[in-house]
Design an enzyme around this catalytic site. Structure first.
Site, PDB file in Angstrom:
ATOM      1  N   THR A   1       6.469  -6.829   1.085  1.00 52.86           N
ATOM      2  CA  THR A   1       7.459  -6.527   0.037  1.00 52.86           C
ATOM      3  C   THR A   1       8.862  -6.937   0.499  1.00 52.86           C
ATOM      4  OG1 THR A   1       6.111  -4.658  -0.654  1.00 52.86           O
ATOM      5  CG2 THR A   1       8.393  -4.651  -1.403  1.00 52.86           C
TER       6      THR A   1
ATOM      7  N   GLY B   1      -0.320  -9.827  -5.852  1.00 53.82           N
ATOM      8  CA  GLY B   1       0.581 -10.402  -6.848  1.00 53.82           C
ATOM      9  C   GLY B   1       1.967 -10.725  -6.335  1.00 53.82           C
TER      10      GLY B   1
ATOM     11  N   ASP C   1       1.136   2.235   9.092  1.00 53.66           N
ATOM     12  CA  ASP C   1       0.725   1.565  10.339  1.00 53.66           C
ATOM     13  C   ASP C   1       1.796   1.640  11.429  1.00 53.66           C
ATOM     14  OD1 ASP C   1      -1.508   0.800   8.851  1.00 53.66           O
ATOM     15  OD2 ASP C   1      -0.589  -1.101   8.269  1.00 53.66           O
TER      16      ASP C   1
ATOM     17  N   GLY D   1       0.838  -1.211   0.000  1.00 56.49           N
ATOM     18  CA  GLY D   1       0.000   0.000   0.000  1.00 56.49           C
ATOM     19  C   GLY D   1       0.863   1.248   0.000  1.00 56.49           C
TER      20      GLY D   1
ATOM     21  N   ARG E   1     -22.795   8.627  15.884  1.00 57.69           N
ATOM     22  CA  ARG E   1     -22.465   8.605  14.456  1.00 57.69           C
ATOM     23  C   ARG E   1     -21.068   8.007  14.284  1.00 57.69           C
ATOM     24  NH1 ARG E   1     -27.047   9.891  14.257  1.00 57.69           N
ATOM     25  NH2 ARG E   1     -28.032  11.639  13.147  1.00 57.69           N
TER      26      ARG E   1
HETATM   27  O1  F6P Z   1      -0.914  -1.315   5.671  1.00 55.68           O
HETATM   28  C1  F6P Z   1      -1.437  -0.095   5.281  1.00 55.68           C
HETATM   29  C2  F6P Z   1      -2.937  -0.141   5.217  1.00 55.68           C
HETATM   30  O2  F6P Z   1      -3.417   1.143   4.863  1.00 55.68           O
HETATM   31  C3  F6P Z   1      -3.631  -0.655   6.469  1.00 55.68           C
HETATM   32  O3  F6P Z   1      -3.700   0.321   7.474  1.00 55.68           O
HETATM   33  C4  F6P Z   1      -4.957  -1.100   5.918  1.00 55.68           C
HETATM   34  O4  F6P Z   1      -5.490  -2.134   6.709  1.00 55.68           O
HETATM   35  C5  F6P Z   1      -4.605  -1.609   4.554  1.00 55.68           C
HETATM   36  O5  F6P Z   1      -3.366  -1.039   4.195  1.00 55.68           O
HETATM   37  C6  F6P Z   1      -5.623  -1.287   3.492  1.00 55.68           C
HETATM   38  O6  F6P Z   1      -5.237  -1.903   2.310  1.00 55.68           O
HETATM   39  P1  F6P Z   1      -5.936  -1.643   0.896  1.00 55.68           P
HETATM   40  O7  F6P Z   1      -5.277  -0.447   0.293  1.00 55.68           O
HETATM   41  O8  F6P Z   1      -5.658  -2.885   0.137  1.00 55.68           O
HETATM   42  O9  F6P Z   1      -7.393  -1.396   1.153  1.00 55.68           O
END
Ligand code: F6P
Length: 359
Positions: A115, A76, A138, A10, A275
């Protein structure tokens, strides 16, 4: 020297700043060739090869730019690559062949634990020299004290909490904000501290809805009719603490996520409008804050230093204020949860936030 560079997993604010720093150091100062590989390792496959030479002119404007100009994917794995027919194949040898064909001396792989694991396997199984650069919003990698992108994500979450504060106070509502963090609560904890949340719900401390409700009632009793709750996406109630990961995931999915689950469990206990807001990928986009630009730049330069020193098989990391290298074999071993007895949790409790575990 000719080196390939890619981004995997990500995205996180600061990826472009690492690319910029590495390219500047490697090309201008060390006189190497740098080749950008698109979409993580996928850009090396023959049928979709996308590699381009990177020079200092390609780095204009990158320091402040979110996302990654190289593209990325968190799908992938080349060792378990999905084919069109639904089967999976090991295509790692093809990547090693591509590295040889392109005349690359090695790869700099910027990415999270997934990765880094792939990079290390590529080196072990196929002899591809790699240097890793850790990345994740994270901040859950044990091998490094911090990752760039985390503080930018915390800034976005804090801004959201500030905004929710205003509207919650106007309407005497309970506002829940769900933030990212995968299986850890670092973003929730830091944003909760910075945004003055009344409750911080994290995966490391399964919460009892009754305790969170007590906090909300206590505030109402002293004339604070609204409350702010920050919920990490992996947080679950105490009743699910021993559930296996699949059952937890199912419960979260059924409720529409962690904030939904918390809202459903609080509704019968709280006599106020509730909410829930899911912040989602907003946390991953945008310009990195200055601290992340600095960390990313340090990581990029040290990555070049590791390559120059022939320290393949290492990953850049920050430890006790110093950026250096750590063997990839160690680096990919552990995730770092929030230290539930640590200072930050104590400080949050000291200023009145509940984690839903104590009255
Ligand atoms: O690891 C980074 C992160 O943004 C996490 O906080 C989250 O759970 C995940 O990636 C979300 O992944 P995707 O972009 O596949 O929805």
């Amino acid at each position: 020297m000719r080196v390939g560079i890619l981004t995997g997993g990500g995205d996180a604010p600061g990826l472009n700043a690492v690319i910029r720093a590495f390219v500047k150091r490697a090309t201008v100062q060390l006189g190497w060739e740098v080749w950008g590989i698109e979409d993580s390792f996928n850009g090396l496959f023959a049928e979709r090869r996308r590699v381009w030479r990177l020079g200092p002119l390609d780095c204009r404007g990158l320091l402040a730019r979110g996302g990654t100009v190289l593209g990325t994917t968190n799908r992938g794995d080349p060792f378990d690559y999905p084919s069109a027919h639904g089967s999976r194949t090991d295509r790692a040898a093809e990547l090693a062949q591509a590295v040889r064909e392109l005349g690359l001396d090695g790869l700099v792989c910027i990415g999270g634990d997934g990765t880094q694991r792939i990079a290390w396997r590529l080196m072990q199984a196929h002899g591809v020299p790699v240097v890793g650069v850790p990345k994740t919003i994270d901040n859950d990698l044990e091998a490094t004290d911090s990752t760039f992108g985390f503080q930018s994500a915390v800034a976005v979450a804090t801004d959201a909490l500030d905004r929710l504060h205003d509207t919650a106070e106007s309407h005497d509502r309970v506002m829940l904000l769900e933030v990212m963090g995968r299986d850890t609560g670092h973003i929730a904890l830091e944003a909760g501290l910075a945004g003055g949340a009344d409750a911080i719900l994290i995966p490391e401390i399964p919460y009892r809805p009754g305790r969170v409700a007590s906090k909300i009632h206590l505030r109402r009793a002293i004339g604070r009719a609204f409350s702010i709750v920050v919920v990490a996406e992996g947080a679950v109630p105490h009743a699910l603490r021993e559930a296996d990961p699949a059952a937890r995931k199912q419960a979260l999915d059924d409720a529409g996520g962690a904030a939904g689950l918390a809202m459903a469990s609080l509704r019968p206990l709280v006599d106020a409008e509730i909410r829930a807001v899911v912040l989602g990928h907003v946390q991953r986009g945008g310009s990195p804050i200055p601290a992340d630009r600095v960390l990313a730049t340090r990581f990029g330069v040290v990555a070049a230093d590791l390559v120059q020193a022939g320290r393949w098989g290492q990953m850049v990391r920050l430890r006790h204020g110093v950026v250096d290298g750590v063997p990839l074999a160690e680096a990919t071993r552990r995730v770092r949860p929030v230290d539930i007895d640590g200072e930050k949790v104590k400080v949050a409790r000291a200023v009145g936030a509940t984690f839903g575990d104590m009255a």
